[in-house]
Design an enzyme around this catalytic site. Structure first.
Site, PDB file in Angstrom:
ATOM      1  N   GLU A  35       2.007  -6.297   6.444  1.00  0.00           N
ATOM      2  CA  GLU A  35       3.077  -5.406   6.399  1.00  0.00           C
ATOM      3  C   GLU A  35       4.222  -6.592   6.240  1.00  0.00           C
ATOM      4  OE1 GLU A  35       3.168  -2.223   6.792  1.00  0.00           O
ATOM      5  OE2 GLU A  35       1.233  -1.718   7.338  1.00  0.00           O
ATOM      6  N   ARG A  66       1.054   6.850   0.008  1.00  0.00           N
ATOM      7  CA  ARG A  66       0.212   5.806   0.613  1.00  0.00           C
ATOM      8  C   ARG A  66      -1.112   5.802   0.199  1.00  0.00           C
ATOM      9  NH1 ARG A  66      -2.791   2.369   3.312  1.00  0.00           N
ATOM     10  NH2 ARG A  66      -2.271   1.741   5.196  1.00  0.00           N
ATOM     11  N   ARG A  72       3.857  10.649   4.391  1.00  0.00           N
ATOM     12  CA  ARG A  72       2.971   9.999   2.747  1.00  0.00           C
ATOM     13  C   ARG A  72       2.610  10.677   1.650  1.00  0.00           C
ATOM     14  NH1 ARG A  72       3.226   4.388   4.825  1.00  0.00           N
ATOM     15  NH2 ARG A  72       1.611   5.228   6.483  1.00  0.00           N
ATOM     16  N   ASP A  78       0.871  -1.170   0.181  1.00  0.00           N
ATOM     17  CA  ASP A  78      -0.279  -0.206   0.103  1.00  0.00           C
ATOM     18  C   ASP A  78       0.970   1.992  -0.564  1.00  0.00           C
ATOM     19  OD1 ASP A  78       1.266   0.375   2.959  1.00  0.00           O
ATOM     20  OD2 ASP A  78      -1.405  -0.225   2.957  1.00  0.00           O
TER      21      ASP A  78
END
Length: 159
Positions: free
Chosen positions: A65, A57, A107, A43
């Site tokens: 993760e 993001r 981000r 992502d």
């Protein structure tokens, strides 16, 4: 009970205006473009926007993760990253923003498109990411949640 026609017509006109304003917001065209240059995980990626490298993001979703300790979750994280790489790496992307522009890691928060296909939605639909609320960004929340429910029902990806 008598009906006040004038008041009724005012309410109808207000309702029509509200629907038109909402429709314009929901189907607004992405306005910024860039080239996806690096995929960090399922992502998060780097995009060159107007000559500047920008960490992006994907908004409204959360992939597993890469540093997950559970082997199953780590496998889905790797699959999401590989899928995102295949879909985006080296390609021109269109960027749609919502209300909040950056997260706490600086981000850019965005919905990404290749043509008319929203990448965030494709990852959720494939069961490679879950929906994730990042207030106040809720532009596509209902649609993404519906795709997540469909992926869960169909047992796609991690489901």
């Amino acid at each position: 009970m008598p009906v006040d026609i004038e008041q009724f017509l005012r309410r109808i006109i207000l309702l029509i205006l509200a629907v038109l304003l909402l429709a314009g917001h929901l189907w607004a065209e992405p306005t910024t473009e860039g080239i996806a240059t690096r995929i960090l995980d399922g992502d998060t990626l780097d995009v060159i926007i107007e000559g500047a490298p920008t960490r992006v993001r994907l908004l409204g979703i959360r992939a597993a993760e890469m540093n997950e300790m559970v082997p199953c979750a780590k496998r889905w994280a790797q699959t999401a990253k590989a899928t995102l790489s295949e879909m985006l790496l080296g390609k021109q992307v269109w960027i749609e923003l919502d209300v909040g522009l950056y997260d706490k890691y600086h981000r850019l928060l965005a919905y990404l498109y290749i043509g008319e296909v929203m990448i965030n939605a494709e990852l959720v639909k494939a069961g490679l990411a879950r929906t994730s609320d990042v207030s106040p960004n809720h532009l596509h929340r209902t649609w993404l949640r519906a795709l997540e429910a469909e992926a869960l029902r169909e047992k796609r990806g991690m489901w």
